[in-house]
Design a protein around this motif. Sequence first.
Motif, PDB file in Angstrom:
ATOM      1  N   GLU A 257       0.851  -1.188   0.000  1.00  0.00           N
ATOM      2  CA  GLU A 257       0.000   0.000   0.000  1.00  0.00           C
ATOM      3  C   GLU A 257       0.885   1.236   0.000  1.00  0.00           C
TER       4      GLU A 257
ATOM      5  N   SER B 281       0.756   5.227   0.347  1.00  0.00           N
ATOM      6  CA  SER B 281      -0.239   6.130   0.936  1.00  0.00           C
ATOM      7  C   SER B 281       0.400   7.387   1.500  1.00  0.00           C
TER       8      SER B 281
ATOM      9  N   ARG C  97      -3.002   8.000   5.715  1.00  0.00           N
ATOM     10  CA  ARG C  97      -3.752   7.019   4.933  1.00  0.00           C
ATOM     11  C   ARG C  97      -5.063   7.581   4.378  1.00  0.00           C
TER      12      ARG C  97
ATOM     13  N   THR D  70      -4.749   6.398  -0.694  1.00  0.00           N
ATOM     14  CA  THR D  70      -4.006   5.141  -0.786  1.00  0.00           C
ATOM     15  C   THR D  70      -4.023   4.600  -2.209  1.00  0.00           C
TER      16      THR D  70
ATOM     17  N   VAL E 177      -2.769   0.703  -4.199  1.00  0.00           N
ATOM     18  CA  VAL E 177      -2.153  -0.614  -4.097  1.00  0.00           C
ATOM     19  C   VAL E 177      -1.160  -0.801  -5.244  1.00  0.00           C
TER      20      VAL E 177
ATOM     21  N   LEU F  49       0.668  -4.688   2.243  1.00  0.00           N
ATOM     22  CA  LEU F  49      -0.776  -4.455   2.102  1.00  0.00           C
ATOM     23  C   LEU F  49      -1.583  -5.134   3.205  1.00  0.00           C
TER      24      LEU F  49
ATOM     25  N   ARG G 136      -3.931  -3.114   5.933  1.00  0.00           N
ATOM     26  CA  ARG G 136      -5.371  -3.334   6.062  1.00  0.00           C
ATOM     27  C   ARG G 136      -5.736  -3.836   7.447  1.00  0.00           C
ATOM     28  N   SER G 137      -4.852  -4.608   8.060  1.00  0.00           N
ATOM     29  CA  SER G 137      -5.079  -5.058   9.428  1.00  0.00           C
ATOM     30  C   SER G 137      -5.083  -3.876  10.386  1.00  0.00           C
TER      31      SER G 137
ATOM     32  N   ALA H 231      -5.748  -0.739   9.563  1.00  0.00           N
ATOM     33  CA  ALA H 231      -6.938   0.060   9.284  1.00  0.00           C
ATOM     34  C   ALA H 231      -8.160  -0.528   9.979  1.00  0.00           C
ATOM     35  N   LYS H 232      -8.275  -1.863   9.948  1.00  0.00           N
ATOM     36  CA  LYS H 232      -9.397  -2.528  10.621  1.00  0.00           C
ATOM     37  C   LYS H 232      -9.333  -2.285  12.124  1.00  0.00           C
TER      38      LYS H 232
END
Length: 221
Positions: free
Chosen positions: A29, A31, A35, A38, A40, A117, A121-122, A124-125
């Motif tokens: 990612e 960014s 973030r 962003t 990919v 990536l 994403r982990s 961000a979650k």
Amino acid sequence: MLAAPLACAHPAAAQDATSLKKDMVGQWELSTTERSKTCVVTLKGDAAPQGFKLELEPGCANALPFAKDIATWNVKGLDIVRLQDTSGQPVIDFTEVESGIFEGVRQNEGVYILQNLAAARSLAKSMDQMIGDWAMVRSSGQMICGLTLTNTDAGQDNFQVFLKPKCDPMVTAFAPKRWRLEHGQMLLMSDKGETWQFEADDNAQWRLVPDSTDPLLMMRQ
């Protein structure tokens, strides 16, 4: 007699660069630091003119206009990951600042992050799960303050936090203004430079560290 050590230095340097090239193959990612924008990037191991092939997801140039100039990637020196144009000139150079996290600067634009990536994403979650209302509670169960964690950018990868009325004087004196997740900890920070660090007991409860005889907990409301 001095020639042998000098000759030995080159294979070691080449091996470091070779390892980095191998490790970089995959999805990343790209960014801004917070973030908010962003893109990919898939870095490939296939050779291309001036470097190696890559793919940018559709919309990268809309999110990050400089991405339209990125054609290939390469490793320069021992530790510079370069996203480059068709002539091999750098669009942006990255160096690793944490495991799996690279930082690069574009003059007059600012700092950009290149991160694995899945890890991005982990995070961000995890961040999304933190947004909302929390209570600061003593181990006795006494609530001493309510506060709201937001996803409003406060600069330098931090986000705004707001205290609710009638907080304990200890908390109002601390006066946290910003928060973020870092290395599995929740950090609350004041404008005075003070930081409180909390570690997760479970998904809904975080404990102030270092621990004390009367622990301070953060709990979801």
